[in-house]
Design an enzyme around this catalytic site. Sequence first.
Site, mmCIF file in Angstrom:
data_model
loop_
_atom_site.group_PDB
_atom_site.id
_atom_site.type_symbol
_atom_site.label_atom_id
_atom_site.label_comp_id
_atom_site.label_asym_id
_atom_site.label_seq_id
_atom_site.Cartn_x
_atom_site.Cartn_y
_atom_site.Cartn_z
ATOM 1 N N CYS A 129 0.854 -1.193 0.000
ATOM 2 C CA CYS A 129 0.000 0.000 0.000
ATOM 3 C C CYS A 129 0.889 1.242 0.000
ATOM 4 O O CYS A 129 1.793 1.379 0.827
ATOM 5 C CB CYS A 129 -0.885 -0.025 1.234
ATOM 6 S SG CYS A 129 -1.742 1.531 1.548
ATOM 7 N N GLU A 130 0.642 2.139 -0.940
ATOM 8 C CA GLU A 130 1.501 3.321 -1.038
ATOM 9 C C GLU A 130 1.241 4.339 0.064
ATOM 10 O O GLU A 130 2.011 5.272 0.240
ATOM 11 C CB GLU A 130 1.326 3.986 -2.401
ATOM 12 C CG GLU A 130 -0.024 4.614 -2.654
ATOM 13 C CD GLU A 130 -0.114 5.257 -4.028
ATOM 14 O OE1 GLU A 130 -0.919 6.190 -4.168
ATOM 15 O OE2 GLU A 130 0.608 4.837 -4.950
ATOM 16 N N HIS A 131 0.161 4.155 0.824
ATOM 17 C CA HIS A 131 -0.165 5.119 1.879
ATOM 18 C C HIS A 131 0.597 4.837 3.171
ATOM 19 O O HIS A 131 0.974 5.766 3.888
ATOM 20 C CB HIS A 131 -1.671 5.106 2.154
ATOM 21 C CG HIS A 131 -2.490 5.480 0.965
ATOM 22 N ND1 HIS A 131 -3.726 4.920 0.686
ATOM 23 C CD2 HIS A 131 -2.239 6.344 -0.047
ATOM 24 C CE1 HIS A 131 -4.196 5.429 -0.429
ATOM 25 N NE2 HIS A 131 -3.318 6.289 -0.892
ATOM 26 N N HIS A 132 0.806 3.538 3.487
ATOM 27 C CA HIS A 132 1.466 3.195 4.744
ATOM 28 C C HIS A 132 2.655 2.263 4.568
ATOM 29 O O HIS A 132 3.303 1.898 5.550
ATOM 30 C CB HIS A 132 0.456 2.535 5.697
ATOM 31 C CG HIS A 132 -0.707 3.407 6.039
ATOM 32 N ND1 HIS A 132 -1.932 3.302 5.403
ATOM 33 C CD2 HIS A 132 -0.837 4.424 6.926
ATOM 34 C CE1 HIS A 132 -2.762 4.200 5.894
ATOM 35 N NE2 HIS A 132 -2.131 4.900 6.818
ATOM 36 N N GLN A 170 -5.201 -0.696 -4.541
ATOM 37 C CA GLN A 170 -5.817 -1.837 -5.212
ATOM 38 C C GLN A 170 -6.626 -1.413 -6.432
ATOM 39 O O GLN A 170 -6.651 -2.119 -7.445
ATOM 40 C CB GLN A 170 -6.702 -2.599 -4.221
ATOM 41 C CG GLN A 170 -7.295 -3.884 -4.807
ATOM 42 C CD GLN A 170 -8.045 -4.687 -3.766
ATOM 43 O OE1 GLN A 170 -7.667 -4.713 -2.589
ATOM 44 N NE2 GLN A 170 -9.111 -5.352 -4.171
ATOM 45 N N HIS A 198 -5.976 -5.989 3.482
ATOM 46 C CA HIS A 198 -5.033 -4.872 3.617
ATOM 47 C C HIS A 198 -4.546 -4.784 5.055
ATOM 48 O O HIS A 198 -5.338 -4.592 5.980
ATOM 49 C CB HIS A 198 -5.710 -3.557 3.208
ATOM 50 C CG HIS A 198 -5.967 -3.456 1.738
ATOM 51 N ND1 HIS A 198 -5.316 -2.556 0.930
ATOM 52 C CD2 HIS A 198 -6.804 -4.158 0.926
ATOM 53 C CE1 HIS A 198 -5.741 -2.694 -0.321
ATOM 54 N NE2 HIS A 198 -6.655 -3.659 -0.343
ATOM 55 N N CYS A 200 -3.039 -2.467 6.392
ATOM 56 C CA CYS A 200 -3.259 -1.137 6.982
ATOM 57 C C CYS A 200 -4.613 -1.073 7.694
ATOM 58 O O CYS A 200 -4.842 -0.176 8.515
ATOM 59 C CB CYS A 200 -3.164 -0.044 5.913
ATOM 60 S SG CYS A 200 -4.326 -0.226 4.553
#
Length: 239
Positions: A129-132, A170, A198, A200
Site C-alpha cells: 500500500c503506497e499510503h502506509h 488496489q 489490507h 493497513c
Amino acid sequence: MEYQKVSDMNGLCNGKIVTEFNCRNGFSELSIETKKAAVQRKNETSRKEAEDESRLPALEAAYTTILQGLGEDTDRQGLLRTPLRAAKAMQFLTKGYHETIYDVLNDAIFDEDHDELVIVKDIDVFSLCEHHLVPFFGKVHIGYLPSKKVVGLSKLARIVEIYSRRLQVQERLTKQIAMAISEALQPAGVAVVIEAAHMCMVMRGVQKMNSRTVTSAMLGVFREDPKTREEFLALTKSA
C-alpha cells in the site's frame, strides 16, 4: 547448426528467402531477430541491476536513520545488517518499476481461432500500500475474450507481478492489469477482479481482521454485455 556462405544464399529457410545466412536446421530470420531481442533484454536487465546496486547505500542509510529515529540501537547484533536487508527487500518488492509487459510476453502471443472466454483465477498477489508501506495480498481473477490471439497462461500471472511489485492502491492495480492485457492482445474484452486483505486495516487503524476489499475492471464486451460479465463473475465465484 550449419550455415552457408553469403554467396550461396538464394535459398529458402522455413519458406522464407534468407538474406544473410541459410540455416539448415529449421531456423529462420525471425529466430535470429528473437535472439537479438533477448540479448537486448538481458543487457537492459543488467543495466537495471547495476542501477539498483548503486542505490543500495542510500537506501541502507535511510533505513538506519529510521531505526535510530525509533530509538533502536543499530549497532546491536540483531540489527547490524537489518538496514541492508531491508533495502534489498524493498528493491525486490518494487522491482515492477523496472519491468514492462513486453519484457515478460516475449513471443508468447499466438494466433489462434478461439473466440470463447479464457479465465485464469486465484492468482496470488502481494503488493505494498503506497499510503502506509504495509502489505496487501489476496487473489486475482482474469478473463479475456480473444480476438484471434491468445497468450501463454503463465504470462497473465507475470503481468500481475509487474504491476503488484510497485507501491500501489488496489483500485489502480486492478485497472493497470486490465489495460495491459487489453493493449497486448487487443481482445474483445478484459475482466479483472481482485479480492485482497489490507494490513493497513488489520494491523493498524480500524484493525478489522476479517475485512476484504474487492475491486473490478471491465473493458470492452465485459462492460457492454451484462451476460458476458455475469458469466465471468459466475465462473470466478468461490465455491
